[in-house]
Write an enzyme that holds these catalytic residues in place. Sequence first.
Site, PDB file in Angstrom:
ATOM      1  N   SER A  79       0.853  -1.185   0.000  1.00 38.93           N
ATOM      2  CA  SER A  79       0.000   0.000   0.000  1.00 38.93           C
ATOM      3  C   SER A  79       0.890   1.236   0.000  1.00 38.93           C
ATOM      4  O   SER A  79       2.033   1.189   0.474  1.00 38.93           O
ATOM      5  CB  SER A  79      -0.897   0.008   1.246  1.00 38.93           C
ATOM      6  OG  SER A  79      -1.564   1.252   1.379  1.00 38.93           O
ATOM      7  N   TYR A 134      -1.530  -0.435  10.468  1.00 40.76           N
ATOM      8  CA  TYR A 134      -1.602  -0.961   9.103  1.00 40.76           C
ATOM      9  C   TYR A 134      -0.363  -0.536   8.323  1.00 40.76           C
ATOM     10  O   TYR A 134       0.250  -1.336   7.605  1.00 40.76           O
ATOM     11  CB  TYR A 134      -2.867  -0.434   8.438  1.00 40.76           C
ATOM     12  CG  TYR A 134      -3.125  -0.963   7.036  1.00 40.76           C
ATOM     13  CD1 TYR A 134      -3.530  -2.272   6.836  1.00 40.76           C
ATOM     14  CD2 TYR A 134      -2.993  -0.126   5.927  1.00 40.76           C
ATOM     15  CE1 TYR A 134      -3.793  -2.755   5.564  1.00 40.76           C
ATOM     16  CE2 TYR A 134      -3.256  -0.600   4.645  1.00 40.76           C
ATOM     17  CZ  TYR A 134      -3.652  -1.903   4.467  1.00 40.76           C
ATOM     18  OH  TYR A 134      -3.901  -2.371   3.204  1.00 40.76           O
TER      19      TYR A 134
END
Length: 218
Positions: free
Chosen positions: A71, A83
């Site tokens: 990501s 995350y």
Amino acid sequence: SKRCLLRHFSSTGFWGLVNNAGISTFGETGWLSMEKYEKFADVNLLGSIRTTLAFLPLLRKYKGRIVFMSSIIAYFSLGNGIYSMTKAAIEKFCDALRLEMKKFGVQVCIIQPGNYARSTKIQPPVSAEDIWNELSEEEKAVYNKEYIQERANFFNSILSEGSTNGNEVVDAMVDALTSPTPKARYMVAKLKEKALVFVCALFPTVVMDSVLSYALSK
């Protein structure tokens, strides 16, 4: 999965492995329990490593491809540091693996999507009330409900801006698996998201901190 593959498909070979498992949540560092950090590391990072190690002998044998879902959040964080942490770690794992696999003819690719929250539903809207109820007494003494509501509104606004064109990420995965010359990294993101990564990668940390602090203050 490995036993099933060997039993039914061993004669046809093994070409590609896509590590796509991932979970997400919102919360500042002190708001999250150690158990939650362990769970995220287990799924987002160690899950991909376990699968890779299980199929590595077959991938070397057939000179296959390994694709990892990372990501752009690997470069910066806006309220979901847990995350971001796991995605930054998987990037470094891939960097090492890519160099080591060259001699076997195995190619390793990383997909770096921007905000596709509306496509993937990886992160549901956050509730300030739920966050408050899960805080320790020490954290409640530092923060108040108004602050948590502001942060929740900010994060939910980011989720609402997510792209619905999830096919763009799938197309990148397909290219990574089938192209004669796949890229090491596929950044699939909006122009402003790519610009943010550019600033993060090339400018001093103090500049990036200023940009993100300004965003959070708004």
